[in-house]
Every structure is written in structure tokens, then in C-alpha cells.
Write a protein that holds these residues in place. Structure first.
Motif, PDB file in Angstrom:
ATOM      1  N   LEU A  87      -7.059   2.999  10.586  1.00 57.74           N
ATOM      2  CA  LEU A  87      -5.637   2.704  10.721  1.00 57.74           C
ATOM      3  C   LEU A  87      -5.412   1.548  11.690  1.00 57.74           C
ATOM      4  O   LEU A  87      -4.590   0.657  11.451  1.00 57.74           O
ATOM      5  CB  LEU A  87      -4.886   3.948  11.193  1.00 57.74           C
ATOM      6  CG  LEU A  87      -3.357   3.840  11.271  1.00 57.74           C
ATOM      7  CD1 LEU A  87      -2.770   3.520   9.906  1.00 57.74           C
ATOM      8  CD2 LEU A  87      -2.772   5.142  11.814  1.00 57.74           C
ATOM      9  N   ALA A  88      -6.161   1.550  12.817  1.00 59.23           N
ATOM     10  CA  ALA A  88      -6.021   0.480  13.811  1.00 59.23           C
ATOM     11  C   ALA A  88      -6.462  -0.857  13.233  1.00 59.23           C
ATOM     12  O   ALA A  88      -5.824  -1.891  13.467  1.00 59.23           O
ATOM     13  CB  ALA A  88      -6.828   0.810  15.061  1.00 59.23           C
ATOM     14  N   SER A  91      -3.876  -2.128  10.776  1.00 58.93           N
ATOM     15  CA  SER A  91      -2.708  -2.631  11.488  1.00 58.93           C
ATOM     16  C   SER A  91      -2.979  -4.020  12.065  1.00 58.93           C
ATOM     17  O   SER A  91      -2.107  -4.900  12.027  1.00 58.93           O
ATOM     18  CB  SER A  91      -2.335  -1.655  12.605  1.00 58.93           C
ATOM     19  OG  SER A  91      -1.228  -2.129  13.343  1.00 58.93           O
ATOM     20  N   LYS A  94      -2.812  -6.528   9.269  1.00 57.22           N
ATOM     21  CA  LYS A  94      -1.405  -6.726   8.916  1.00 57.22           C
ATOM     22  C   LYS A  94      -0.722  -7.665   9.906  1.00 57.22           C
ATOM     23  O   LYS A  94       0.086  -8.516   9.527  1.00 57.22           O
ATOM     24  CB  LYS A  94      -0.691  -5.378   8.884  1.00 57.22           C
ATOM     25  CG  LYS A  94       0.815  -5.459   8.624  1.00 57.22           C
ATOM     26  CD  LYS A  94       1.417  -4.065   8.585  1.00 57.22           C
ATOM     27  CE  LYS A  94       2.918  -4.134   8.336  1.00 57.22           C
ATOM     28  NZ  LYS A  94       3.669  -4.644   9.497  1.00 57.22           N
ATOM     29  N   ASN A  95      -1.064  -7.523  11.200  1.00 58.80           N
ATOM     30  CA  ASN A  95      -0.442  -8.385  12.213  1.00 58.80           C
ATOM     31  C   ASN A  95      -0.891  -9.834  12.075  1.00 58.80           C
ATOM     32  O   ASN A  95      -0.087 -10.758  12.251  1.00 58.80           O
ATOM     33  CB  ASN A  95      -0.771  -7.855  13.611  1.00 58.80           C
ATOM     34  CG  ASN A  95       0.066  -6.649  13.984  1.00 58.80           C
ATOM     35  OD1 ASN A  95       1.239  -6.572  13.639  1.00 58.80           O
ATOM     36  ND2 ASN A  95      -0.532  -5.695  14.680  1.00 58.80           N
ATOM     37  N   SER A  98       1.069 -11.189   9.198  1.00 59.35           N
ATOM     38  CA  SER A  98       2.463 -11.473   9.572  1.00 59.35           C
ATOM     39  C   SER A  98       2.567 -12.764  10.375  1.00 59.35           C
ATOM     40  O   SER A  98       3.467 -13.577  10.157  1.00 59.35           O
ATOM     41  CB  SER A  98       3.033 -10.304  10.381  1.00 59.35           C
ATOM     42  OG  SER A  98       3.073  -9.129   9.610  1.00 59.35           O
ATOM     43  N   THR A 358       2.008  -6.330  17.137  1.00 55.19           N
ATOM     44  CA  THR A 358       3.110  -5.898  16.276  1.00 55.19           C
ATOM     45  C   THR A 358       4.451  -6.266  16.892  1.00 55.19           C
ATOM     46  O   THR A 358       5.330  -6.837  16.232  1.00 55.19           O
ATOM     47  CB  THR A 358       3.043  -4.377  16.038  1.00 55.19           C
ATOM     48  OG1 THR A 358       1.805  -4.040  15.409  1.00 55.19           O
ATOM     49  CG2 THR A 358       4.186  -3.922  15.137  1.00 55.19           C
ATOM     50  N   GLU A 379       3.602  -6.737   2.469  1.00 50.40           N
ATOM     51  CA  GLU A 379       2.796  -6.194   3.542  1.00 50.40           C
ATOM     52  C   GLU A 379       2.927  -4.682   3.596  1.00 50.40           C
ATOM     53  O   GLU A 379       4.016  -4.129   3.421  1.00 50.40           O
ATOM     54  CB  GLU A 379       3.231  -6.787   4.894  1.00 50.40           C
ATOM     55  CG  GLU A 379       2.946  -8.273   4.986  1.00 50.40           C
ATOM     56  CD  GLU A 379       3.462  -8.874   6.271  1.00 50.40           C
ATOM     57  OE1 GLU A 379       4.134  -8.150   7.020  1.00 50.40           O
ATOM     58  OE2 GLU A 379       3.184 -10.059   6.509  1.00 50.40           O
ATOM     59  N   THR A 381       3.500  -0.983   4.894  1.00 56.33           N
ATOM     60  CA  THR A 381       4.234  -0.389   6.001  1.00 56.33           C
ATOM     61  C   THR A 381       3.314   0.521   6.798  1.00 56.33           C
ATOM     62  O   THR A 381       2.214   0.864   6.364  1.00 56.33           O
ATOM     63  CB  THR A 381       5.413   0.443   5.474  1.00 56.33           C
ATOM     64  OG1 THR A 381       4.889   1.511   4.686  1.00 56.33           O
ATOM     65  CG2 THR A 381       6.345  -0.402   4.620  1.00 56.33           C
ATOM     66  N   ALA A 382       3.798   0.952   7.970  1.00 54.14           N
ATOM     67  CA  ALA A 382       2.994   1.857   8.782  1.00 54.14           C
ATOM     68  C   ALA A 382       2.736   3.162   8.035  1.00 54.14           C
ATOM     69  O   ALA A 382       1.652   3.741   8.109  1.00 54.14           O
ATOM     70  CB  ALA A 382       3.715   2.125  10.106  1.00 54.14           C
ATOM     71  N   LEU A 385       0.038   2.578   5.516  1.00 55.90           N
ATOM     72  CA  LEU A 385      -1.273   2.500   6.160  1.00 55.90           C
ATOM     73  C   LEU A 385      -1.782   3.896   6.518  1.00 55.90           C
ATOM     74  O   LEU A 385      -2.952   4.207   6.356  1.00 55.90           O
ATOM     75  CB  LEU A 385      -1.177   1.638   7.414  1.00 55.90           C
ATOM     76  CG  LEU A 385      -0.953   0.149   7.178  1.00 55.90           C
ATOM     77  CD1 LEU A 385      -0.716  -0.555   8.522  1.00 55.90           C
ATOM     78  CD2 LEU A 385      -2.121  -0.479   6.458  1.00 55.90           C
ATOM     79  N   GLN A 389      -5.082   5.726   5.092  1.00 58.67           N
ATOM     80  CA  GLN A 389      -6.123   6.283   5.950  1.00 58.67           C
ATOM     81  C   GLN A 389      -6.413   7.734   5.575  1.00 58.67           C
ATOM     82  O   GLN A 389      -7.548   8.168   5.532  1.00 58.67           O
ATOM     83  CB  GLN A 389      -5.691   6.182   7.420  1.00 58.67           C
ATOM     84  CG  GLN A 389      -6.656   6.806   8.409  1.00 58.67           C
ATOM     85  CD  GLN A 389      -7.981   6.050   8.440  1.00 58.67           C
ATOM     86  OE1 GLN A 389      -8.090   4.970   7.896  1.00 58.67           O
ATOM     87  NE2 GLN A 389      -8.968   6.668   9.061  1.00 58.67           N
TER      88      GLN A 389
END
Length: 395
Positions: A87-88, A91, A94-95, A98, A358, A379, A381-382, A385, A389
Motif C-alpha cells: 500500500l505504501a 501510494s 501515485k504521488n 500526480s 500526498t 489515478e 484512490t486511497a 489502493l 492490497q
């Protein structure tokens, strides 16, 4: 906090540090206590401690074995697929996506033959090229990520290549327009570099790259690494690895020739890398001396004295505006003290939360009307994600 409408048409420069890859790769901050209040060692601090007080260098070399095993080797082997496995990691990717999307949106609004900006980074990893590759493969964004290398079977890095750009001409040459371009400049080297004679070769194929640590050495290193990661441990709790001197010396002989700036005051061992390092510092200096220069830093502590002194000297340029994005309010106060007296420096922090990547993307580098980036819909979303996971853990 930084209005894109105010800066998109300036000479844009970003300086990105290890905070951008936090969660995907470790930072230089350790969890072991110094014994002074709640202070904890950084890798730089502990390396300096060992250099001064350990004449046999066993713990010094073991520390860099830990650094190699926990940070450099994972960066060498990093892929989008492996990053998305946690998950980390997902993320972090994704950052980066972005950030690149926002920057490309900024440079796309510039004049037809001036759609470029510079991203200077002290990170060794391949997050920028890996994510850029994904964006290009999707086909929705046409841009160039210029890493300074040219060639076919062998790509050679040259500083002069950062001054070139790709231009698109219409039928019969009736118009010309530059494709949006981001110059990616690795100030501290890259895991994708290798020495080729008197030149630096760039290759993104890491499949055949040898591991500098044998399985036995990696296993013997584990108690040492565990102590560094223990929030209750102090220096006296750090065990000897038991790795013999021949193995330590063999590791160090290869490690110090790697194409990276180590997190200590000494720099590149190889002259070809050192020469390029100073060329890139000159490039940063030149960019900050332009009439309408903007420098935005994120995840960077200014621990590199060469970069700190260079930026300090550049602040005499009245046309330069520097935004230093700080992780916390205490970090912001320290930066304000470091750069006090310079009116063209703004140290930024968020009031109610830490400024991770983020938060930087969503609350700091933003369009004034709050509109989302062009690829936001694409992208994850949380929640997506987290679901991804969960599904991966169940498979």
C-alpha cells in the motif's frame, strides 16, 4: 500555498529529496536513540561518529552494508510491479504520477518553444523514469523526460544534452512547437549509472546487477540492522556483525566505486562521477541565476553543504524566488533560521498535518481554483489502493 498561475511561466526548477520516496524506500533517518532527549541518529550522524571514534572501521563499513541492503539494493531492483505490491509503495508511485502530471500541466501552458523545466533530485532511485514510462505508454500525454543521456545500444550521459529539446513541426514547416520536457538531473548519482571508460553509461536494465552482499553476510547483518531500527536502542546496544575483515574490505572496495554520493562529507570516489557532479552543480547555479528563476524544494534537508552554499549564493539574484516545503512546523522553523535575512525565501509548512508527498501534491503545489490535474480520474484512490492490497494479500 504555491499558486501555479503565479509561477508556471517562470524558469521552473524543482529540488526533490528522499522525502518523496518515503514509504517506498527508507530515508536516512534511523530509529536508534542518541541518548540526548528524544533525538535519534541519522545515517550521516552515525557515519560521522564511527569515522571519528572507530579506528578499525568495522562498524562504519557495517553501517554502509545496512544502507546498501535497506536502500540501494531495493532501489536497484525497483519496478512498478514491485512498488505496487504494498500500500505504501502504491501510494508513493501515485504521488510521483500526480507530481509529474502537475508539472507537465504547468509547462504545457508556456510559450510554444519554451515548454521545459528542471527537476533536480538527490535520490538514486528510478521513480521518475519508471512513472514517466507508464504515463507515456498510456498515450494520453506526449512529453519528454530528458535524463541527459544519448545513444542507442549504449546511452552516454553528457551535461550538454540538458540544453536540447524535441521540436515538432507541422506539414511544410508552417509551425513549430516544443514537446513538453522535464530535465531530470541526478545530483547525487543514480543506480542506473555505470562507468564506461571515461564516460557515464545509463541503462535501465538492472536484471544482471550483482548483489554486493552474500547471503551469509546479509544474514549476519540482520541483528545490526535491527538495532538501528529499534526505537528503544542506543549506541551501546549495537552489536558487532561478526563479518570478517576480508569480507568487509571486499564489500567496501566495490561499494565506494558505486555511482552515488554517499551520505557523508566525502563524495564520489571515481573522477568521472565527481566531474559530472560538479557540472550538475554548475547547471543548478546557472538556472538559479536567470532573471525569473523559481526553485521549489520538497523532501530535501539541505544536508549537502555544496548544494546549500550554492543556493545561498544564488539568493543574491533578486529575480529568484525559493519555496522550501518542510515536513513539519519544527522543520520549518529550522529552515527559517538557516535562511533568515533572505526575503526571496519562503519556508512552507502545513498547520494541522505533516507535509508528506500526498499533502504536497494536494495542498501545496495547486491550481488556484482547485481544479484537478488532467489525469486525476485515472489515478487510483486511497480506497482502491487499499482494496488492491487486500486482494493481493488474498491471492
Amino acid at each position: 500555498m504555491i499558486s501555479i498561475d503565479d509561477i508556471y511561466d517562470k524558469d521552473l526548477n524543482f529540488l526533490i529529496g528522499s522525502g518523496a520516496s518515503s514509504g517506498l524506500l527508507p530515508t536516512l533517518q534511523l530509529r536508534m536513540r542518541t541518548g540526548v532527549g528524544d533525538a535519534r541518529y541519522s545515517l550521516e550522524d552515525l557515519a560521522a561518529e564511527f569515522e571519528q571514534n572507530d579506528p578499525d572501521r568495522r562498524r562504519f563499513v557495517s553501517l554502509f552494508m545496512h544502507y546498501y541492503a535497506s536502500c540501494i539494493r531495493p532501489a536497484e531492483m525497483l519496478t512498478i510491479e514491485s512498488a505496487m505490491g504494498t500500500l505504501a509503495g502504491a501510494s508513493a508511485i501515485k504521488n510521483y504520477r500526480s507530481f509529474l502530471t502537475t508539472v507537465l500541466g504547468m509547462v504545457s501552458r508556456r510559450k510554444a518553444l519554451d515548454r521545459r523545466c528542471n527537476v533536480f533530485t538527490t535520490n538514486y532511485d528510478g521513480c521518475f523514469p519508471l512513472v514517466a514510462d507508464e504515463l507515456i505508454k498510456e498515450g494520453r500525454t506526449d512529453f519528454v523526460l530528458n535524463d541527459g543521456a544519448r545513444g542507442f545500444s549504449k546511452r552516454i550521459l553528457q551535461a550538454r544534452n540538458f540544453g536540447s529539446y524535441l521540436c515538432q513541426a507541422g506539414v511544410f514547416g508552417r509551425y513549430q512547437s516544443s514537446i513538453p520536457q522535464i530535465n531530470l538531473i541526478h545530483l547525487h548519482g543514480s543506480v542506473y549509472w555505470s562507468k564506461s571508460g571515461s564516460a557515464i553509461q545509463v541503462s535501465y536494465d538492472t536484471s544482471g546487477r550483482p548483489n554486493l552482499l552474500s547471503p551469509d553476510a546479509a544474514q549476519m547483518l540482520q541483528p545490526f540492522s535491527a538495532a538501528l531500527s529499534n526505537e528503544h536502542a542506543v549506541l551501546a546496544d549495537l552489536p558487532d556483525t561478526g563479518i570478517d575483515d576480508d569480507a568487509l574490505n571486499a564489500f567496501w572496495d566495490v561499494y565506494e566505486r558505486m555511482p552515488i554520493v554517499n551520505p557523508t562529507k566525502w563524495k564520489f570516489k571515481e573522477t568521472v562521477y565527481e566531474e559530472h557532479y560538479y557540472q550538475m552543480l554548475r547547471l543548478l547555479s546557472y538556472e538559479l541565476e536567470t532573471r525569473n528563476a523559481v526553485l521549489i524544494t520538497f523532501g530535501f534537508s539541505f544536508a549537502d553543504e555544496h548544494i546549500l552554499n550554492l543556493v545561498m549564493r544564488s539568493l543574491s539574484n533578486p529575480g529568484l524566488q525559493v519555496y522550501i516545503c518542510c515536513y513539519s512546523a519544527s522543520g520549518c522553523a529550522a529552515m527559517q533560521e538557516k535562511f533568515k535575512g533572505h526575503r526571496n525565501v519562503k519556508c512552507l509548512a502545513l498547520e494541522d498535518e505533516k507535509m508528506d508527498f500526498t499533502a504536497f501534491n494536494e495542498k501545496v503545489l495547486v491550481w488556484p481554483d482547485g481544479r484537478a490535474s488532467a489525469s486525476a480520474a485515472a489515478e487510483p484512490t486511497a480506497a482502491a489502493l487499499a482494496a488492491q492490497q487486500t486482494n493481493m494479500g488474498a491471492s
